[in-house]
Design an enzyme around this catalytic site. Sequence first.
Site, PDB file in Angstrom:
ATOM      1  N   CYS A   1      48.174  41.779  31.614  1.00 24.25           N
ATOM      2  CA  CYS A   1      48.972  41.791  30.388  1.00 24.25           C
ATOM      3  C   CYS A   1      48.893  40.437  29.683  1.00 24.25           C
ATOM      4  CB  CYS A   1      50.428  42.115  30.693  1.00 24.25           C
ATOM      5  SG  CYS A   1      50.683  43.820  31.201  1.00 24.25           S
TER       6      CYS A   1
ATOM      7  N   SER B   1      40.033  42.348  50.740  1.00 25.54           N
ATOM      8  CA  SER B   1      41.416  41.867  50.627  1.00 25.54           C
ATOM      9  C   SER B   1      42.355  42.761  51.413  1.00 25.54           C
ATOM     10  CB  SER B   1      41.874  41.842  49.157  1.00 25.54           C
ATOM     11  OG  SER B   1      41.526  40.642  48.531  1.00 25.54           O
ATOM     12  N   GLY B   2      43.286  42.141  52.137  1.00 26.76           N
ATOM     13  CA  GLY B   2      44.230  42.892  52.950  1.00 26.76           C
ATOM     14  C   GLY B   2      45.303  43.597  52.167  1.00 26.76           C
ATOM     15  N   HIS B   3      45.712  43.040  51.024  1.00 25.92           N
ATOM     16  CA  HIS B   3      46.859  43.607  50.307  1.00 25.92           C
ATOM     17  C   HIS B   3      46.532  44.921  49.611  1.00 25.92           C
ATOM     18  CE1 HIS B   3      45.971  42.566  45.997  1.00 25.92           C
ATOM     19  NE2 HIS B   3      45.102  41.791  46.602  1.00 25.92           N
TER      20      HIS B   3
ATOM     21  N   GLN C   1      37.984  47.490  46.810  1.00 26.26           N
ATOM     22  CA  GLN C   1      38.558  48.817  46.588  1.00 26.26           C
ATOM     23  C   GLN C   1      37.893  49.890  47.443  1.00 26.26           C
ATOM     24  OE1 GLN C   1      41.212  49.440  44.840  1.00 26.26           O
ATOM     25  NE2 GLN C   1      41.456  47.593  43.599  1.00 26.26           N
TER      26      GLN C   1
ATOM     27  N   THR D   1      44.795  26.001  57.933  1.00 26.71           N
ATOM     28  CA  THR D   1      45.479  26.662  59.039  1.00 26.71           C
ATOM     29  C   THR D   1      45.389  28.176  58.896  1.00 26.71           C
ATOM     30  OG1 THR D   1      47.023  24.817  59.208  1.00 26.71           O
ATOM     31  CG2 THR D   1      47.655  26.883  60.280  1.00 26.71           C
TER      32      THR D   1
ATOM     33  N   ASN E   1      37.559  48.799  40.293  1.00 27.20           N
ATOM     34  CA  ASN E   1      39.013  48.777  40.431  1.00 27.20           C
ATOM     35  C   ASN E   1      39.745  49.477  39.298  1.00 27.20           C
ATOM     36  OD1 ASN E   1      37.866  46.322  39.153  1.00 27.20           O
ATOM     37  ND2 ASN E   1      40.012  45.878  38.670  1.00 27.20           N
TER      38      ASN E   1
END
Length: 359
Positions: free
Chosen positions: A305, A188-190, A168, A224, A140
């Site tokens: 950070c 991951s979808g985002h 990635q 859910t 990443n």
Amino acid sequence: MIYLDYAATSLKRGDILKYIMENKELFDANPDSVHSMGRRASALLDQARGKLADSICAEPDEIIFTSGASESNNWVLDNFRGDEIVSSKIEHASILNKLDHTDSKITLLNAGQDGLIKVEDIKRAVNDQTKLVTIQYVNNESGAIQPVKEIGEFLKDKDVWFHVDCTQALGHIKIDINEIGCDSASFSGHKLGGLNGFGFLYARKPLENLIYGGEQENKRRGGTSFVAGAFSMSESIEPMYKENESLRELKKLMLENLRVPYEVNGDLKVQSNHILNLYFPFERNDLLMTYLDMNGVCVSAGSACSAGSPEPSYVISNMYDEDRARKSIRFSFGFANKKDDIIKTCDLINDFYERNENG
């Protein structure tokens, strides 16, 4: 604003969000409900599962929906508490921080200056007691494409679970889970332009449950189901692959338009198209990043950070050293970026350098 931090999270795809909002009644109900709205949501969930399975050449019943790759990575590691595990020092924090909180015997391998983990190092590290090997597909921070197929080939006849973090890679590299030969993989979808808080775990064999609740995900992961998240991820993969070639051109354009001293971290020949990590020997990355931010450009040092100041990337530190990490910046490209964005960013970096050189 010019957003060049897609490796952290992608901008959201407006057309998908618009469809969800304009057809929100399709996503409103609990898909486990037996009424008509529930059945409609369940059909959408099944459709998304099928698309996601197809995208990695897996079967739908091998796909377990989660909140994202961090949960999926932690889930796999929880199944090997107390066992001997081989990984690397450049893995995502969801692997490394979890390993810090286990009583397992851990072997962490170093990366070379090309950003790669050597297969020979894996072979030397794995022994008769090893139960898990976990390696990222695409790093990443450096964008280095790891030799996961070669690792899978080495492990195929051994009693060792092979986990690959594909976060990635999906959308940038065609993934055939059978060619990799892994037992599990996280997504991951985002990172693709889908909604935050949704991802999935591919698992070839059963794992001990992480979340006990209802009987969702074939009784493997309670909670859910996030129908809109599943839909947004499944609809983002195809356009992501179509955009991939344009990201290669943006990466090339940046290298052609910089008129400052710089070096590429890693080897361009073994990197994904969407990540470019550069070493600028003339200035600390926090000052250059601040200048870019003040002029509307969002980039990253490649790590979280702390107290408002970017910590040196542990990935670049491992590949080189901490001083180089403190002068390195990650640029990561995505679907909303245009050539003018890259040229403007290069102009700002060139201007920053010239101002400093001229006092």
